[in-house]
Every structure is written in C-alpha cells, then in structure tokens.
Write a protein that holds these residues in place. Structure first.
Motif, PDB file in Angstrom:
ATOM      1  N   ARG A 136       0.846  -1.187   0.000  1.00  0.00           N
ATOM      2  CA  ARG A 136       0.000   0.000   0.000  1.00  0.00           C
ATOM      3  C   ARG A 136       0.888   1.246   0.000  1.00  0.00           C
ATOM      4  NH1 ARG A 136      -3.017  -0.726   5.321  1.00  0.00           N
ATOM      5  NH2 ARG A 136      -0.906  -1.435   5.839  1.00  0.00           N
ATOM      6  N   PHE A 137       0.726   2.075  -1.026  1.00  0.00           N
ATOM      7  CA  PHE A 137       1.530   3.285  -1.187  1.00  0.00           C
ATOM      8  C   PHE A 137       0.663   4.523  -0.991  1.00  0.00           C
ATOM      9  CE2 PHE A 137       4.433   0.463  -3.328  1.00  0.00           C
ATOM     10  CZ  PHE A 137       5.683   1.049  -3.195  1.00  0.00           C
ATOM     11  N   GLY A 138       1.270   5.542  -0.400  1.00  0.00           N
ATOM     12  CA  GLY A 138       0.700   6.874  -0.392  1.00  0.00           C
ATOM     13  C   GLY A 138       1.595   7.796  -1.181  1.00  0.00           C
ATOM     14  N   LEU A 139       0.997   8.630  -2.027  1.00  0.00           N
ATOM     15  CA  LEU A 139       1.754   9.572  -2.842  1.00  0.00           C
ATOM     16  C   LEU A 139       1.700  10.950  -2.192  1.00  0.00           C
ATOM     17  CD1 LEU A 139       3.283  10.432  -5.387  1.00  0.00           C
ATOM     18  CD2 LEU A 139       1.083  10.588  -6.577  1.00  0.00           C
ATOM     19  N   LEU A 140       2.866  11.480  -1.869  1.00  0.00           N
ATOM     20  CA  LEU A 140       2.984  12.809  -1.281  1.00  0.00           C
ATOM     21  C   LEU A 140       3.491  13.751  -2.365  1.00  0.00           C
ATOM     22  CD1 LEU A 140       4.688  11.889   2.136  1.00  0.00           C
ATOM     23  CD2 LEU A 140       2.245  11.965   1.584  1.00  0.00           C
ATOM     24  N   GLY A 141       2.635  14.656  -2.823  1.00  0.00           N
ATOM     25  CA  GLY A 141       3.001  15.584  -3.880  1.00  0.00           C
ATOM     26  C   GLY A 141       2.006  15.546  -5.013  1.00  0.00           C
ATOM     27  N   THR A 142       1.778  16.713  -5.618  1.00  0.00           N
ATOM     28  CA  THR A 142       0.760  16.819  -6.675  1.00  0.00           C
ATOM     29  C   THR A 142       1.249  17.616  -7.874  1.00  0.00           C
ATOM     30  OG1 THR A 142      -0.179  18.792  -5.627  1.00  0.00           O
ATOM     31  CG2 THR A 142      -1.126  16.670  -4.998  1.00  0.00           C
ATOM     32  N   GLY A 143       2.539  17.901  -7.945  1.00  0.00           N
ATOM     33  CA  GLY A 143       3.073  18.706  -9.040  1.00  0.00           C
ATOM     34  C   GLY A 143       3.198  17.917 -10.336  1.00  0.00           C
ATOM     35  N   PRO A 144       3.821  18.520 -11.363  1.00  0.00           N
ATOM     36  CA  PRO A 144       3.928  17.864 -12.669  1.00  0.00           C
ATOM     37  C   PRO A 144       4.600  16.496 -12.615  1.00  0.00           C
ATOM     38  CG  PRO A 144       4.503  20.189 -12.858  1.00  0.00           C
ATOM     39  CD  PRO A 144       4.355  19.906 -11.380  1.00  0.00           C
ATOM     40  N   LEU A 150      -2.314   2.059  -4.760  1.00  0.00           N
ATOM     41  CA  LEU A 150      -2.217   3.486  -4.481  1.00  0.00           C
ATOM     42  C   LEU A 150      -3.398   3.880  -3.595  1.00  0.00           C
ATOM     43  CD1 LEU A 150      -0.808   6.171  -4.803  1.00  0.00           C
ATOM     44  CD2 LEU A 150      -2.007   6.493  -6.983  1.00  0.00           C
ATOM     45  N   VAL A 151      -3.128   4.026  -2.312  1.00  0.00           N
ATOM     46  CA  VAL A 151      -4.180   4.265  -1.317  1.00  0.00           C
ATOM     47  C   VAL A 151      -4.714   5.686  -1.389  1.00  0.00           C
ATOM     48  CG1 VAL A 151      -4.633   4.386   1.174  1.00  0.00           C
ATOM     49  CG2 VAL A 151      -3.337   2.467   0.214  1.00  0.00           C
ATOM     50  N   GLY A 152      -3.827   6.661  -1.634  1.00  0.00           N
ATOM     51  CA  GLY A 152      -4.287   8.040  -1.666  1.00  0.00           C
ATOM     52  C   GLY A 152      -3.177   9.007  -2.008  1.00  0.00           C
ATOM     53  N   VAL A 153      -3.575  10.266  -2.113  1.00  0.00           N
ATOM     54  CA  VAL A 153      -2.682  11.359  -2.502  1.00  0.00           C
ATOM     55  C   VAL A 153      -2.832  12.490  -1.496  1.00  0.00           C
ATOM     56  CG1 VAL A 153      -2.181  13.094  -4.266  1.00  0.00           C
ATOM     57  CG2 VAL A 153      -2.871  10.792  -4.952  1.00  0.00           C
ATOM     58  N   TRP A 154      -1.714  13.055  -1.094  1.00  0.00           N
ATOM     59  CA  TRP A 154      -1.716  14.279  -0.281  1.00  0.00           C
ATOM     60  C   TRP A 154      -0.859  15.315  -0.988  1.00  0.00           C
ATOM     61  CZ3 TRP A 154       2.482  16.969   1.641  1.00  0.00           C
ATOM     62  CH2 TRP A 154       2.158  18.071   2.437  1.00  0.00           C
ATOM     63  N   GLY A 155      -1.295  16.579  -0.908  1.00  0.00           N
ATOM     64  CA  GLY A 155      -0.503  17.677  -1.450  1.00  0.00           C
ATOM     65  C   GLY A 155      -0.675  18.924  -0.619  1.00  0.00           C
ATOM     66  N   ARG A 156       0.204  19.867  -0.829  1.00  0.00           N
ATOM     67  CA  ARG A 156       0.128  21.125  -0.071  1.00  0.00           C
ATOM     68  C   ARG A 156      -1.059  21.966  -0.511  1.00  0.00           C
ATOM     69  NH1 ARG A 156       5.909  23.310  -1.346  1.00  0.00           N
ATOM     70  NH2 ARG A 156       5.507  22.078  -3.239  1.00  0.00           N
ATOM     71  N   ARG A 157      -1.585  21.694  -1.704  1.00  0.00           N
ATOM     72  CA  ARG A 157      -2.787  22.377  -2.194  1.00  0.00           C
ATOM     73  C   ARG A 157      -3.921  21.361  -2.266  1.00  0.00           C
ATOM     74  NH1 ARG A 157      -2.428  23.778  -7.286  1.00  0.00           N
ATOM     75  NH2 ARG A 157      -0.634  22.434  -7.705  1.00  0.00           N
ATOM     76  N   PRO A 158      -4.904  21.451  -1.384  1.00  0.00           N
ATOM     77  CA  PRO A 158      -5.969  20.439  -1.359  1.00  0.00           C
ATOM     78  C   PRO A 158      -6.674  20.263  -2.694  1.00  0.00           C
ATOM     79  CG  PRO A 158      -6.065  21.815   0.605  1.00  0.00           C
ATOM     80  CD  PRO A 158      -5.047  22.437  -0.292  1.00  0.00           C
ATOM     81  N   LEU A 170      -5.745  15.326  -8.715  1.00  0.00           N
ATOM     82  CA  LEU A 170      -4.863  14.212  -9.053  1.00  0.00           C
ATOM     83  C   LEU A 170      -5.452  12.892  -8.575  1.00  0.00           C
ATOM     84  CD1 LEU A 170      -2.250  13.229 -10.295  1.00  0.00           C
ATOM     85  CD2 LEU A 170      -1.084  13.707  -8.127  1.00  0.00           C
ATOM     86  N   ALA A 171      -6.076  12.893  -7.393  1.00  0.00           N
ATOM     87  CA  ALA A 171      -6.694  11.666  -6.886  1.00  0.00           C
ATOM     88  C   ALA A 171      -7.790  11.174  -7.832  1.00  0.00           C
ATOM     89  CB  ALA A 171      -7.254  11.899  -5.486  1.00  0.00           C
ATOM     90  N   ARG A 172      -8.588  12.095  -8.374  1.00  0.00           N
ATOM     91  CA  ARG A 172      -9.612  11.693  -9.340  1.00  0.00           C
ATOM     92  C   ARG A 172      -8.981  11.072 -10.579  1.00  0.00           C
ATOM     93  NH1 ARG A 172     -12.108  16.597  -7.876  1.00  0.00           N
ATOM     94  NH2 ARG A 172     -11.198  17.624  -9.708  1.00  0.00           N
ATOM     95  N   THR A 173      -7.925  11.697 -11.064  1.00  0.00           N
ATOM     96  CA  THR A 173      -7.247  11.187 -12.260  1.00  0.00           C
ATOM     97  C   THR A 173      -6.710   9.781 -12.032  1.00  0.00           C
ATOM     98  OG1 THR A 173      -6.623  13.434 -12.918  1.00  0.00           O
ATOM     99  CG2 THR A 173      -5.355  11.624 -13.870  1.00  0.00           C
ATOM    100  N   LEU A 174      -6.219   9.524 -10.821  1.00  0.00           N
ATOM    101  CA  LEU A 174      -5.579   8.246 -10.512  1.00  0.00           C
ATOM    102  C   LEU A 174      -6.545   7.239  -9.891  1.00  0.00           C
ATOM    103  CD1 LEU A 174      -2.249   9.659  -9.035  1.00  0.00           C
ATOM    104  CD2 LEU A 174      -2.597   8.705 -11.322  1.00  0.00           C
ATOM    105  N   ALA A 175      -7.829   7.601  -9.803  1.00  0.00           N
ATOM    106  CA  ALA A 175      -8.854   6.713  -9.234  1.00  0.00           C
ATOM    107  C   ALA A 175      -8.520   6.302  -7.809  1.00  0.00           C
ATOM    108  CB  ALA A 175      -9.050   5.488 -10.124  1.00  0.00           C
ATOM    109  N   THR A 176      -8.092   7.268  -7.006  1.00  0.00           N
ATOM    110  CA  THR A 176      -7.831   7.028  -5.598  1.00  0.00           C
ATOM    111  C   THR A 176      -8.448   8.167  -4.804  1.00  0.00           C
ATOM    112  OG1 THR A 176      -6.105   6.446  -3.979  1.00  0.00           O
ATOM    113  CG2 THR A 176      -5.557   8.149  -5.615  1.00  0.00           C
ATOM    114  N   ARG A 177      -8.089   8.332  -3.536  1.00  0.00           N
ATOM    115  CA  ARG A 177      -8.730   9.348  -2.714  1.00  0.00           C
ATOM    116  C   ARG A 177      -7.724  10.391  -2.247  1.00  0.00           C
ATOM    117  NH1 ARG A 177      -9.508   7.339   3.501  1.00  0.00           N
ATOM    118  NH2 ARG A 177      -9.576   9.596   3.721  1.00  0.00           N
ATOM    119  N   PRO A 178      -8.150  11.643  -2.091  1.00  0.00           N
ATOM    120  CA  PRO A 178      -7.275  12.681  -1.543  1.00  0.00           C
ATOM    121  C   PRO A 178      -7.272  12.622  -0.021  1.00  0.00           C
ATOM    122  CG  PRO A 178      -9.379  13.638  -2.111  1.00  0.00           C
ATOM    123  CD  PRO A 178      -9.461  12.186  -2.506  1.00  0.00           C
ATOM    124  N   TYR A 179      -6.171  13.022   0.547  1.00  0.00           N
ATOM    125  CA  TYR A 179      -6.041  13.117   2.000  1.00  0.00           C
ATOM    126  C   TYR A 179      -5.782  14.575   2.363  1.00  0.00           C
ATOM    127  CZ  TYR A 179      -5.868   8.135   3.184  1.00  0.00           C
ATOM    128  OH  TYR A 179      -6.182   6.808   3.412  1.00  0.00           O
TER     129      TYR A 179
END
Length: 291
Positions: free
Chosen positions: A2-10, A28-36, A42-51
């Motif tokens: 289970r991975f979490g992705l930290l970052g939402t840039g290019p 891919l469990v979810g995505v967190w970024g400094r800009r909600p 990005l979470a929608r694009t990757l079919a996962t959830r934002p944190y």
C-alpha cells in the motif's frame, strides 16, 4: 504494498502517480498535497482518494512515494520512516547534508529507494552496471544541457526550488548517479560557475580516476542534450540514448526495487545512504562556488 503519494506537481502527475496506479504490486491508497484542490484533482485522475493531512495518509500505508521539493521531502520522509513506512524518494533527497543525514538515520529500520531516473531506465541502468563491473576506468565526462529555463515548453520551468537551486541540484544528481558507481566516491570536488545557472565540476574519485560534469538548465532547446563518456583500460564507452519507454517505466522499476528490498532485506544501491552521499558532494560543490 500500500503506497501513499505525497506531492501533486507535474512530476507526480506525469510519472509517480501513473506508475504507482499501474503497478501490479502496488495499491495506491491516496494522494496528499500542499494544495488540497490539486490533491483532489490528481486523486480523481488516478482513481484514488485525496487526504487532507499527510500524517493520516502515512498511517494508512506501508510505504510513501514522495514527489516534492527536496527540503520539503526530507522532513516528511523522516516522519514516515519513524512511523515504520518504507521510502520511495526522489533526487536530491535533500539539499543540505544535515537533512540528508537525518533521513538516512530515520530510515535505518525501513527499506528505501531513491529515484535516480537513469539508474532505473532499462538501457542506461544496464550500461552503468556493466561499466562498473568492467572496472579500469580512468576518466569520465558527464554533460547535462537542459533547456528548462532556456525557452523550452517545460512544466518544470515554474518550479520555485529549481529556479532557486539551479542545475547543480536538479541535474547534478543525475550526473553523479552515473559517475559514482563506475568511478568510485568523489574524494575531491571543485566547481566553477558558468553562464546562467551553469556549473562545471571536476572530481577526483577513489582510486585516482578523474571526471568532469557540465550542468546547466538554461541552454536553448537547440543546444540541449545529455552525454556521458568513459575512457580507461577497457577503451571508450558512451552512455546510450534515453529509453523510449520513458520515465513511467523507469519509475515502475524503482517500485520493483523497493518491493525487492523489503522482501529480501538487502539494501538497494540507490538507497538513502547513496542519496545522502550525493547531497554531500553537491553541497561541497556549492561551497566551492561561494569562495
């Protein structure tokens, strides 16, 4: 895993996220970024959830993949490693030796891989391993002429940390990731400035080999290119061209490497220890530029 992705840039949207979402050994469990709002998109694009909180995502996963500026990446990596999470980081791991050493110390009990792109690209990675196995190399040259700030239509041209730190810290890790495994650690480092953000490095490696690296992100697109050459008892060798498969495939191999390190308990050559040494060498070069 289970991975979490930290970052939402290019880089997260182009490489990290798609590779993790497609990897058969990763969830891919979810995505967190400094800009909600960016995390939600990005979470929608990757079919996962934002944190909304990084620590909440860290709690829910086995490993974190980080696509953030280096000195934001490093404290988050420390928090994740202290929570027992494995690390898939990006280069440079930090831009100060102190932060890099803190990451290394925190990661003592977990597996780690740092994504030096050329080490995980199929052709260039095999080339580096092959040349290192041959040995006997006396001279090396690495040229990284990038047009990111030279007029290219690049998503990275707006990157604040790249504008601040320049080619030394953005493409310098690529050059070192190829030179060090083949020629040995850099025992002496010299650096001079050139036009724009250009930096020219001269290194004396363990065993006596010499290398140079010319690094810039401010050449026009027509002048861009990457070249690495080696000369020694085995003759002459030149780094092959970039893989057509692109960085997503290379990042998939970095995920493979982390999974293997977790399974076997054997450190990968591109772990946080190696990344810490790269940061130390670049920091030494930066210090030489201020003399």
């Amino acid at each position: 895993m289970r991975f979490g992705l930290l970052g939402t840039g290019p880089w997260a949207g182009i490489t990290h996220g798609p590779a993790l979402a497609a990897h058969p050994g990763a969830e891919l469990v979810g995505v967190w970024g400094r800009r909600p709002e960016a995390a939600e998109q990005l979470a929608r694009t990757l079919a996962t959830r934002p944190y909304a909180e990084a620590d909440a995502l860290i709690r829910d996963v086995d490993a974190v993949a980080v696509a953030l500026p280096p000195d934001i990446q490093a404290p988050l990596a420390v928090r994740a490693a202290r929570a027992g999470k494995h690390l898939l980081l990006d280069k440079p791991v930090a831009t100060t030796p102190e932060l890099a050493r803190e990451v290394e110390a925190a990661a003592a009990g977990v597996a780690s891989v740092v994504f030096f792109t050329l080490r995980f690209a199929d052709a260039s990675g095999a080339w580096v391993d092959g040349r290192a196995a041959e040995g006997g190399w006396l001279h090396g040259r690495a040229d990284w002429f990038s047009p990111v700030f030279g007029g290219a239509d690049s998503p990275y041209a707006a990157s604040p940390w790249r504008k601040e730190k320049g080619a030394l810290w953005d493409v310098g890790p690529h050059a070192l990731s190829v030179l060090l495994p083949v020629l040995g650690d850099a025992e002496e480092v010299h650096a001079v400035r050139g036009p724009g953000d250009a930096v020219h490095l001269t290194l004396r490696h363990a065993g006596g080999a010499l290398s140079t690296a010319t690094l810039t992100m401010s050449v026009p697109p027509e002048a861009s290119g990457v070249a690495v050459e080696l000369r020694g008892r085995a003759g002459f060798a030149e780094l092959p061209g970039r893989d057509e498969a692109g960085p997503v495939a290379a990042y998939g191999r970095a995920v493979d490497a982390l999974l293997e390190a977790v399974r076997t308990g054997t450190a990968h050559p591109c772990d946080v220890r190696f990344a810490r040494r790269v940061t130390e060498i670049l920091a030494t070069a930066e210090g030489r530029l201020s003399l």
